[in-house]
Enzyme design. Structure first.
Site, PDB file in Angstrom:
ATOM      1  N   GLU B  90       0.812  -1.230   0.000  1.00 49.34           N
ATOM      2  CA  GLU B  90       0.000   0.000   0.000  1.00 49.34           C
ATOM      3  C   GLU B  90       0.840   1.273   0.000  1.00 49.34           C
ATOM      4  O   GLU B  90       0.526   2.217  -0.709  1.00 49.34           O
ATOM      5  CB  GLU B  90      -0.946   0.034   1.206  1.00 49.34           C
ATOM      6  CG  GLU B  90      -2.253  -0.718   1.019  1.00 49.34           C
ATOM      7  CD  GLU B  90      -2.094  -2.216   1.159  1.00 49.34           C
ATOM      8  OE1 GLU B  90      -0.977  -2.663   1.485  1.00 49.34           O
ATOM      9  OE2 GLU B  90      -3.077  -2.940   0.945  1.00 49.34           O
ATOM     10  N   HIS B 159     -10.156  -5.572  10.863  1.00 49.85           N
ATOM     11  CA  HIS B 159     -10.774  -5.394   9.545  1.00 49.85           C
ATOM     12  C   HIS B 159     -12.110  -4.681   9.621  1.00 49.85           C
ATOM     13  O   HIS B 159     -12.901  -4.777   8.704  1.00 49.85           O
ATOM     14  CB  HIS B 159     -10.968  -6.762   8.864  1.00 49.85           C
ATOM     15  CG  HIS B 159      -9.681  -7.389   8.435  1.00 49.85           C
ATOM     16  ND1 HIS B 159      -8.822  -7.986   9.308  1.00 49.85           N
ATOM     17  CD2 HIS B 159      -9.110  -7.495   7.212  1.00 49.85           C
ATOM     18  CE1 HIS B 159      -7.758  -8.439   8.657  1.00 49.85           C
ATOM     19  NE2 HIS B 159      -7.910  -8.153   7.382  1.00 49.85           N
TER      20      HIS B 159
END
Lengths: 394, 362
Positions: B90, B159
């Site tokens: 990322e 998450h």
């Protein structure tokens, strides 16, 4: 002293040695002589996963004198910034580049303004190399309207988009993926140009650098990663920060070249080589072996982690400006006095720019709220006391 | 015989009972059902078709057709030069995308979930959001960061976080939170066309939900304004301000409240930054009571900002203390019963609205 071959005719060199006709004409145009001269770099290039370019560099009197003048200008500018900082006219961070001028100047000689450059916070000279003016530098450092970022950026945030200089970044290492992104965009747009993403030996260990390098290699991006290895990441010597300080080899599958960063001609040769490589084969790493005379920033004396002997030793043996001075003199391209006159001119230019910058006003209070967005959509913004200070963003 | 007639009558009457939610909306013409997923996908198609500078970058956006199939079909149509599959890095690919935006391209970066955006948050904030300001307008960053945000179902603590408040705190960013398909289409198209960095927070559980969409919404020129909230349901007794999935819950709560004679006004925020403070304040000045609803952690959240601004701007109009409904102040647990307790339920919104109306003991 490296071997060199002087191909210019004796009559032309006689012209160059002609003294100034009158004392009144203080300005002397830099020689426009473009007769090729070949000069050997101080040391050969060391390569990784590629064939090193030749250490014989093509140059000419005009270029060498331009190198001298530009580096002298940069040197003077940084030293003047030191004084301004101590006089408290410059605030916050100020990271000076004196000693490293050959990297900025040699790179510009190899590329065009269509190629992109992005660097970290030691960006004053890189900005000037891209065509930024002294006024823009000093005004920005002092937080004035005439600054290249209108006083809103400061020392670490110089930009010049019209000559593809993308800053000026304060977060160590961030500029490397950004630079690979510029290269991506150049390839996407089919511009046939490359990006030089500069970083220091401190940043060389950043994970995001390897992430970006991996993607650049996968996608064949025309990205040239240039490690300006001045051997100290702030106060930490390279051997204390990197298990392998051979930064030109750290790309593993990406080719690399180690270059004497104090030799403007070597830098030029390496950048030329790198540009050709990157356009055809994707990323390449250049490690510039360079040195900064100042500490990391104006808050760092620079002598607690290195000896004064080391610093003066480099200045004595490897100073980039002195190298070019010796070349110019040994090739009879100019006299000592002419070079000293250039230095005097440059000093005057710097002094004038500082005086002009001091005249520039600080930004208007309304500038607090400008440029938050490119398109403000009439959104509200607030000052410290929102009942007192509000703005509508245009 | 009678049984069959009764059955037929029941069938006929059951056909008349449409999902309650859609009755509360008014669209201009006969509506086509469209899922949020289809809405996002169609918006991406249209914007990529209209502007060759728009490109997609992220994990699995190409050959996998998108981890949640939002980018389905785009690789086939626009090719690998414009739909880029990245390694799982990322920080690297976000930095690359921001650099491309500096040069003038228009990247749409997909984060598989916004939890992973934390790996790249320096680029979102320091490289993207602040550049236009630091460069005094010379370096603008026309980039969109999109992906699912907030809780899904049973995916656990790492998450499930909602990042709306974090990103919306930062000047230089725009933060959008679509709820239905109309929002998804209109706001994503607006985000891609916008010259500033936009954080576009979707919701995984909404992807499969269908909403009626009018011809106007389906038109390729459709766009919604950034910074404007929508009154999803007009009311007069209490204002309920919510974003994303909680808009749906708030509308359900409003149904229940109606039976008790409480007429709730539900605001779909759509835009967290800029926040439509004037729509919120106008509503509270009308209803005199406020409930904010979010899935996110409560401290320093979107609800806190809304409550503060209403207290600052409309204090004299409040007839009751402001109420906040938010996710529980704990990392998201896995066990289903605990997860249910960690997230706002419709009953929580109903209770808070009644409290604001002094209808039940707090």
């Amino acid at each position: 002293m490296a071997l060199s071959y002087l191909r210019s005719s004796s009559s032309r060199s006689a012209n160059l040695l002609r003294p100034l006709s009158s004392a009144a004409s203080l300005r002397r145009p830099i020689s426009t002589d473009t007769t090729p001269i070949t000069i050997e770099t101080s040391v050969p290039f060391t390569s990784h996963q590629c064939e090193a370019p030749s250490r014989s560099v093509e140059t000419n009197p005009s270029e060498l004198l331009t190198f001298f003048r530009d580096m002298a200008l940069m040197r003077r500018m940084e030293i003047a910034a030191d004084s301004l900082y101590k006089a408290k006219l410059i605030r916050g961070f100020c990271h000076l580049y004196d000693g490293q001028e050959a990297v900025a100047v040699g790179m510009e000689a190899a590329i065009t303004k269509k190629d992109c450059i992005i660097t970290a916070y030691r960006d004053h000279c890189t900005f000037v190399g891209r065509g930024g003016t002294l006024l823009e530098v000093f005004a920005e450092l002092m937080g004035r309207q005439a600054g290249c970022s209108k006083g809103k950026g400061g020392s670490m945030h110089f930009y010049k988009k019209d000559s593809n200089f993308y800053g000026g970044h304060g977060i160590v290492g961030a500029q490397v993926p950004l630079g690979c992104g510029l290269a991506f965009a150049q390839k996407y747009s089919k511009d046939e140009s490359v990006t030089f993403a500069l970083y220091g030996d401190g940043a060389a260990n950043q994970g995001q650098l390897f992430e970006a390098l991996n993607i650049s290699a996968l996608w064949d991006l025309p990205a040239i990663l240039v490690c300006e290895n001045n051997h100290y990441g702030m106060g930490t010597a390279e051997w204390r920060a990197a298990k392998s300080p051979a930064y030109y080899k750290r790309g593993d599958y990406v080719p690399g070249l180690k270059v004497d960063g104090m030799d403007a001609l070597a830098v030029k040769q390496a950048c030329k080589f790198a540009k050709e490589h990157a356009l055809k084969n994707g990323p390449i790493i250049l490690e510039m072996d360079t040195y900064r005379y100042h500490g990391h920033s104006m808050s760092d004396p620079g002598s607690t982690y290195r000896t004064r002997d080391e610093i003066s030793g480099v200045r004595q043996e490897r100073d980039p400006i002195e190298r070019v001075r010796k070349l110019v003199l040994s090739h009879d391209l100019a006299t000592e006095k002419e070079l000293k006159d250039i230095e005097k001119e440059v000093r005057k230019e710097v002094d004038n720019a500082i005086a002009q910058a001091k005249e520039s006003p600080m930004p208007e209070p309304s500038e607090l709220f400008s440029n938050v967005y490119a398109k403000g959509l009439g959104a509200e913004s607030f000052g410290a006391d929102r009942k007192e200070v509000r703005a509508t963003l245009a | 015989m009678l049984g069959i007639v009764r059955q037929k009558m029941l069938e006929r009457s059951s056909k008349k009972i449409r999902p309650a939610v859609s009755m509360l909306r008014s669209y201009s013409s006969a509506a086509k059902q469209m899922t949020v997923r289809e809405a996002l996908n169609s918006a991406l198609h249209e914007e990529m078709s209209a502007d060759s500078k728009v490109f997609l970058i992220g994990e699995e956006v190409g050959e996998y057709q998108g981890a949640y199939k939002i980018t389905k079909g785009l690789l086939d149509k626009y090719g690998p030069d414009r739909v880029l599959d990245t390694p799982i890095t990322e920080a690297g690919f976000t930095g690359i995308a921001v650099g491309a935006a500096y040069y003038g391209l228009k990247p749409v970066v997909e984060f598989m979930t916004f939890n992973f955006s934390m790996q790249a948050i320096d680029h979102i904030i320091n490289s993207a959001a602040k550049s236009n300001y630091m460069s005094a307008g010379k370096i603008s960053v026309p980039i969109v960061f999109r992906g699912p945000n907030g809780a899904a179902a049973g995916v656990g603590a790492q998450h499930s976080q909602c990042y709306a408040a974090w990103y919306a705190a930062c000047p230089g960013l725009k933060v959008l939170t679509p709820y239905n398909s109309e929002d998804a289409r209109g706001l994503l198209k607006a985000a891609i066309r916008d010259p500033d960095p936009v954080v576009f927070l979707e919701n995984e559980l909404l992807y499969g939900e269908s909403f009626p969409t009018s011809d106007e919404v389906l038109d390729s020129s459709f766009c919604l304004p950034i910074g404007k909230a929508k009154i999803e349901r007009k009311g007069k007794h209490v204002t309920i301000a919510a974003y994303s999935k909680m808009v749906g819950y708030s509308l359900q709560a409003a149904e229940i409240l109606e039976k008790d004679g409480i007429d709730a006004e539900v605001i779909n925020l759509r835009s967290i930054r800029p926040l439509d403070r004037s729509t919120i304040n106008d509503s509270v000045r009308k209803t005199n009571r406020l409930v904010t609803v979010e899935e996110a952690f409560p401290q320093h959240g979107v609800g806190a900002e809304i409550c503060a601004c209403v207290v600052e701007e409309s204090f004299a109009y409040l007839d009751a203390p402001v109420e906040r409904i938010a996710g529980a102040d704990v990392p998201m647990p896995y066990a289903a019963n605990l997860e249910r307790m960690a997230l706002p339920q419709v009953g929580d919104i109903v209770r808070a609205a009644k409290r604001a109306c002094y209808r039940s003991v707090p």
